[in-house]
Design an enzyme around this catalytic site. Structure first.
Site, PDB file in Angstrom:
ATOM      1  N   ARG A  38      44.083 -10.660   7.012  1.00 40.28           N
ATOM      2  CA  ARG A  38      43.414 -11.143   6.627  1.00 40.28           C
ATOM      3  C   ARG A  38      41.478 -10.701   6.733  1.00 40.28           C
ATOM      4  O   ARG A  38      40.266 -11.567   6.351  1.00 40.28           O
ATOM      5  CB  ARG A  38      43.193 -13.373   6.198  1.00 40.28           C
ATOM      6  CG  ARG A  38      42.172 -14.060   6.951  1.00 40.28           C
ATOM      7  CD  ARG A  38      42.611 -14.918   6.535  1.00 40.28           C
ATOM      8  NE  ARG A  38      43.507 -15.658   6.605  1.00 40.28           N
ATOM      9  CZ  ARG A  38      43.656 -16.539   8.618  1.00 40.28           C
ATOM     10  NH1 ARG A  38      41.793 -16.254   9.107  1.00 40.28           N
ATOM     11  NH2 ARG A  38      44.138 -16.595   9.081  1.00 40.28           N
ATOM     12  N   TYR A  77      28.527 -18.138 -15.426  1.00 40.45           N
ATOM     13  CA  TYR A  77      29.638 -17.615 -15.643  1.00 40.45           C
ATOM     14  C   TYR A  77      30.001 -20.041 -15.536  1.00 40.45           C
ATOM     15  O   TYR A  77      29.954 -19.880 -14.597  1.00 40.45           O
ATOM     16  CB  TYR A  77      30.394 -17.329 -15.178  1.00 40.45           C
ATOM     17  CG  TYR A  77      31.940 -17.151 -14.541  1.00 40.45           C
ATOM     18  CD1 TYR A  77      32.364 -16.810 -15.512  1.00 40.45           C
ATOM     19  CD2 TYR A  77      32.915 -17.546 -13.940  1.00 40.45           C
ATOM     20  CE1 TYR A  77      34.053 -16.331 -15.888  1.00 40.45           C
ATOM     21  CE2 TYR A  77      34.028 -17.361 -13.853  1.00 40.45           C
ATOM     22  CZ  TYR A  77      34.866 -16.839 -15.013  1.00 40.45           C
ATOM     23  OH  TYR A  77      35.964 -16.800 -14.715  1.00 40.45           O
ATOM     24  N   ASP A 115      24.212 -12.804  -8.900  1.00 38.45           N
ATOM     25  CA  ASP A 115      25.999 -12.830  -9.193  1.00 38.45           C
ATOM     26  C   ASP A 115      25.529 -11.217 -10.097  1.00 38.45           C
ATOM     27  O   ASP A 115      25.279 -11.501 -11.457  1.00 38.45           O
ATOM     28  CB  ASP A 115      26.218 -13.760 -10.037  1.00 38.45           C
ATOM     29  CG  ASP A 115      28.297 -13.122 -11.260  1.00 38.45           C
ATOM     30  OD1 ASP A 115      27.762 -12.029 -11.314  1.00 38.45           O
ATOM     31  OD2 ASP A 115      29.010 -14.269 -11.392  1.00 38.45           O
ATOM     32  N   LYS A 122      35.704  -6.844 -13.366  1.00 39.02           N
ATOM     33  CA  LYS A 122      35.181  -6.172 -14.027  1.00 39.02           C
ATOM     34  C   LYS A 122      34.634  -5.223 -14.160  1.00 39.02           C
ATOM     35  O   LYS A 122      35.623  -4.349 -13.947  1.00 39.02           O
ATOM     36  CB  LYS A 122      34.076  -7.400 -14.769  1.00 39.02           C
ATOM     37  CG  LYS A 122      34.228  -9.029 -14.502  1.00 39.02           C
ATOM     38  CD  LYS A 122      35.353  -9.567 -14.965  1.00 39.02           C
ATOM     39  CE  LYS A 122      35.101 -11.181 -15.176  1.00 39.02           C
ATOM     40  NZ  LYS A 122      34.610 -12.074 -14.832  1.00 39.02           N
TER      41      LYS A 122
HETATM   42  C1  LIG Z   1      34.880 -12.960 -14.278  1.00 38.21           C
HETATM   43  C2  LIG Z   1      32.905 -13.617 -13.104  1.00 38.21           C
HETATM   44  C3  LIG Z   1      33.443 -14.636 -12.722  1.00 38.21           C
HETATM   45  C4  LIG Z   1      34.683 -14.973 -11.902  1.00 38.21           C
HETATM   46  O1  LIG Z   1      34.603 -13.696 -11.284  1.00 38.21           O
HETATM   47  P1  LIG Z   1      36.661 -14.269 -11.740  1.00 38.21           P
HETATM   48  O2  LIG Z   1      37.454 -12.816 -10.597  1.00 38.21           O
HETATM   49  O3  LIG Z   1      37.544 -14.199 -12.454  1.00 38.21           O
HETATM   50  O4  LIG Z   1      37.121 -14.788 -10.633  1.00 38.21           O
HETATM   51  C5  LIG Z   1      32.108 -14.313 -12.158  1.00 38.21           C
HETATM   52  N1  LIG Z   1      31.206 -14.230 -11.935  1.00 38.21           N
HETATM   53  C6  LIG Z   1      31.145 -14.025 -13.850  1.00 38.21           C
HETATM   54  C7  LIG Z   1      30.044 -13.266 -14.064  1.00 38.21           C
HETATM   55  C8  LIG Z   1      32.383 -13.334 -14.191  1.00 38.21           C
HETATM   56  O5  LIG Z   1      31.915 -12.281 -15.501  1.00 38.21           O
END
Ligand SMILES: *Cc1c(COP(=O)(O)O)cnc(C)c1O
Length: 394
Positions: free
Chosen positions: A59, A112, A184, A209
């Protein structure tokens, strides 16, 4: 590779983050271990006091995870990375590190969904105030700033209508008001957009992603620009505990090697799909930053190196047309998520946003006939042919 920062991002994707472990291995192996033994009591004490370099407990750090963290930090041009169990764990760690009771945060409205819920529904329970505004409108950002604003959180291009926000201008507004800017960068990846170069303080990713890119891992990353922010966030992260697994870190590092190649194809394919949709009689509107019809196209061209792999569009036939298209596609897979090599398609009104109901969707700016496509790396003409035969049935 100690001097990876000198190289072009295409080369960094292949090499960044790797450090030889003495065995001759050419990639960082999977150190699938929860804990690391100490040579003796003094060695253990030195590690805990931070006087020695080394590993204690996964961790807190692990060689496979460190390789992934260094790679993304180099690609984003930041000080260091903090790999997390998911994108939401990365966003939670960011909020919990940069905000405390009595602080105020500003967040993009086109974002999101769970990010907004975390801020307005969870952080609010810990005394954090927030304003959700259209960050594509700089005056709205200026108006939302308060004396206690400590964080501006922007997603650009934003989910699902791909609104583009001006990061350099927002960084000035945020920092001028004593707040940090966190971005983000999931939709663009550092290949297409480097928020830290534009003035942001922190970048977060859902590595689920594009960074991993193969739809087989859920993971996140935080990259801070400065050593101070990195240290402060890492300290909180170690207590919150949302750490990535070594196997997942290995898979993301493997995915990163082809990130630049994949983004090139995602952009080329998505551009072709967007142009095809724009001429289709059953499509009322197409959202894609690289189309001249996109309201922030000029801005997108200034701050991004490509339009990305996600296209959304509105069907003239509304919710029924959306359902029919979902039931008619053959090559495109009906699923949420994005950024993988395979083309995924989803219809918010009947899927992700169905439970909101029609009125709430209208208030959130999600048209009934909106469809989101994460365009994969297959042959563009085969993706287009699949959409064409599906659209013919609507
Ligand atoms: C999918 C997504 C998230 C969340 O990510 P997880 O890996 O599903 O927790 C946050 N921001 C954006 C833009 C996303 O597409």
């Amino acid at each position: 590779m100690h001097d990876a920062r000198r190289y072009h991002p295409d080369t960094q994707c292949v090499h960044a983050g790797f450090e030889p472990d003495g065995t001759g291995a050419v990639v960082t192996p999977i150190y699938q271990t929860s804990t690391f033994s100490f040579r003796d009591a003094d060695h253990g004490a030195g590690l805990f006091e931070g006087k020695r370099e080394g590993y204690i407990y996964t961790r807190l750090g692990n060689p496979t995870i460190r390789a992934c963290e260094r790679a993304v930090a180099i690609l984003e041009g930041g000080h260091d990375g903090i790999a997390c169990a998911s994108g939401m764990a990365a966003i939670h760690t960011t909020f919990a590190s940069l905000l405390r009771a009595g602080d105020h945060a500003v967040c993009s409205a086109v974002v999101y969904g769970p990010t907004q819920t975390l801020l307005t529904g969870v952080m609010s329970r810990f005394g954090v105030e927030s304003s959700v505004v259209d960050t594509a409108d700089l005056d709205a950002v200026r108006r939302a700033m308060k004396s206690n604003t400590k964080l501006v959180f922007v997603e650009t291009p934003g989910n699902p209508v791909l609104a583009v926000s001006d990061l350099a201008a927002i960084a000035e507004i945020a920092q001028g008001g004593g707040a940090k800017l966190a971005v983000d960068n999931t939709f663009s990846s550092p290949i297409l957009q480097r928020p830290l170069d534009l003035g942001a303080d922190v970048v977060v990713h859902s590595m689920t992603k594009f960074l991993n890119g193969h739809a087989d891992v859920v993971a996140g990353m935080i990259v801070a620009k400065t050593a101070e922010d990195d240290a402060a966030m890492r300290k909180i992260f170690h207590q919150l505990g949302g750490c990535i697994d070594p196997l997942d870190a290995f898979l993301v590092s493997r995915g990163l090697k082809t990130l630049a190649l994949r983004m090139e194809r995602h952009c080329a394919n998505a551009g072709r799909v967007a142009r095809f949709l724009e001429t289709h009689p059953k499509v009322a509107k197409v959202n894609y930053p690289w189309l001249p019809s996109h309201p922030q196209h000029e801005l997108a061209k200034r701050q991004m190196r490509g339009g990305g792999g996600v296209v959304s569009f509105e069907l003239a036939g509304g919710i029924e047309a959306g359902k029919t298209l979902m039931n008619s596609v053959r090559l495109c897979t009906l699923a949420v998520s994005l950024g993988g090599v395979e083309t995924l398609i989803e219809h918010p009104a009947s899927m992700t946003h169905a439970s909101m109901g029609r009125d709430a969707r209208a208030r959130a700016g999600i048209p009934e006939g909106l469809v989101r496509v994460s365009v994969g790396i297959e042959r563009a003409d085969e993706i287009i042919a699949d959409l064409e035969q599906g659209l013919a049935k609507t």
